[in-house]
Design a protein around this motif. Structure first.
Motif: not given
Length: 429
Positions: A211-216, A230-232, A306-311, A382-389
């Protein structure tokens, strides 16, 4: 969630002026004509790091000296709850999230937004995601004090080679590996479920991937309908599917993380994978150095859904631990100056790198490449640098009572005492 190892280090040097203050006793007297700036921080593995930082800073001061009171983790948290407004510190170590927000709401924490803006380049030194846990309503109330600790997958290369598999990049691929490892007598994923925060990492990642970050964000903002998103429900269903598929060691509910049992399953090859914070690498250096030195340890990011909204680049864990300034401190100017120096203190950063940790600042890639653990540190950075959230662990991001209820019911979900639908229902209430 665990915030790193808590192993008592050697006694710090006299520059910290600890004396009985380390146990919360009387303040040590300031030396000479200098005024004393009091820092509350955490005792344990980083004492040498704090010691060196204060020694260097104090040597450059003519009118003030920063002295430290050090407390073990739980006692420090209690003092921040009970004593910060009663002869409290000038600077204090904290975990951001809900615990810091409660102090901000009481007017006990200095807003550092303008200070950051008034010192060109200070804020820009940090990876942006590391400031999120101390930012409320667009205002910043702390700065990073230690290293970044995302949760990642660790894996045993020998176990993967045994079944001819590669690390999964999608959740479907992860599920496909479970019966293959089981058939070869290998536990797919080590889990120390006796401490439910280890199970929380699964919920955090699955909700984000679906569901992406907006859910939490809705949950953290106090919107109870967030738990009915629904994501939860889908995340809870996937957790049940993992349990039913035999993804974890069968005794996971009795295995305690602090005993090192899940780590042992991983490095002995009894289990193929473990989802854990990056502090696990440091623990492996201590407990299974030959496993690390022999290039038997691998790592990868949490798979995409697959099909998820989260990056799929989003991460969860501990963006950092923080230092904040107490509102009303008579030593605000020197306190802010000390925090500013940490962002550019290369010796401070080098200490972290030498101990397998990644500083939260930009421009350290070259120093990581020249370290003793270049591949690992580059992966984390690199993981932290590239993470949008970069999501702060939920049990730190929400109020303690709600977090306790969440962990209790999550454990019941993993142990099949309640259904996924019941989990979302009870949490929404």
């Amino acid at each position: 969630m665990r915030t790193g190892r808590f192993v008592r280090a050697a006694a710090p040097v006299a520059a910290l002026l600890l004396g009985t203050a380390a146990c919360g006793g009387p303040e040590p007297a300031a030396t000479g004509e200098k005024s004393s700036v009091v820092l509350w921080t955490e005792a344990g593995e980083h004492e040498d790091l704090f010691s060196g930082s204060l020694t260097r800073f104090n040597a450059a001061q003519s009118a003030s000296v920063v002295t430290a009171r050090m407390y073990e983790n739980d006692r420090l948290k209690k003092k921040l709850r009970d004593d910060i407004d009663d002869d409290g510190p000038d600077v204090f170590y904290n975990w951001g999230g809900a615990s810091l927000k409660s102090l901000v709401d009481k007017g006990l924490v200095e807003d550092l937004t303008d200070e950051l803006a008034a010192n060109p380049g200070w804020r820009e030194k940090y990876l942006p995601s590391t400031l999120a846990p101390v930012t409320f309503d667009g205002r910043v109330y702390g700065v990073p004090a230690l290293s970044m600790q995302p949760v990642v997958f660790f894996y045993n290369k020998n176990a993967f080679e045994r079944i001819g598999a590669k690390p999964p990049t999608t959740l479907d691929e992860l599920f496909a590996l479970i019966p293959r490892f089981r058939k070869s007598g290998i536990t797919p994923i080590a889990l120390a479920g006796k401490q439910p925060w280890t199970e929380l990492t699964w919920l955090e990642y699955l909700v984000d991937r679906i569901g992406g970050p907006e859910v939490f964000r809705r949950i953290a903002d106090g919107d109870r309908t967030g738990w009915r998103h629904p994501a939860v429900l889908r995340a809870a269903q996937l957790i049940r599917k993992l349990v039913d598929a035999g993804a974890f060691n069968r005794d996971y509910a009795e295995i305690a993380y602090d005993n090192g049992e899940s780590l042992t399953l991983l490095h002995t090859g009894t289990a193929a994978m473990e989802l854990m914070g990056t502090w696990e690498y440091i623990s492996l250096l201590d407990q299974a150095p030959d496993f690390v030195a022999g290039d038997e340890l691998g790592w990868f990011a949490f798979p995409a859904v697959p099909g998820g909204e989260g990056d799929p680049r989003n991460i969860v864990g501990n963006p950092n631990n923080f230092y904040s300034v107490r509102a009303g401190s008579p030593h605000k100017k020197i306190s802010v100056e000390y925090l500013r120096t940490l962002a550019s203190d290369q010796r401070y950063q080098d200490w972290l790198i030498e101990h397998g940790e990644v500083p939260p600042v930009k421009g350290v890639a070259g120093r990581l490449a020249g370290s003793e653990y270049p591949d690992w540190l580059d992966f984390v950075y690199t993981t932290c640098l590239r993470a949008p959230h970069f999501q702060l662990s939920w049990d730190q991001a929400i109020p303690p009572k709600q977090a306790e209820r969440m962990l209790e019911n999550l454990a019941r979900l993993f142990e099949k005492e309640i259904s996924p639908a019941q989990f979302t229902t009870v949490m929404s209430k």
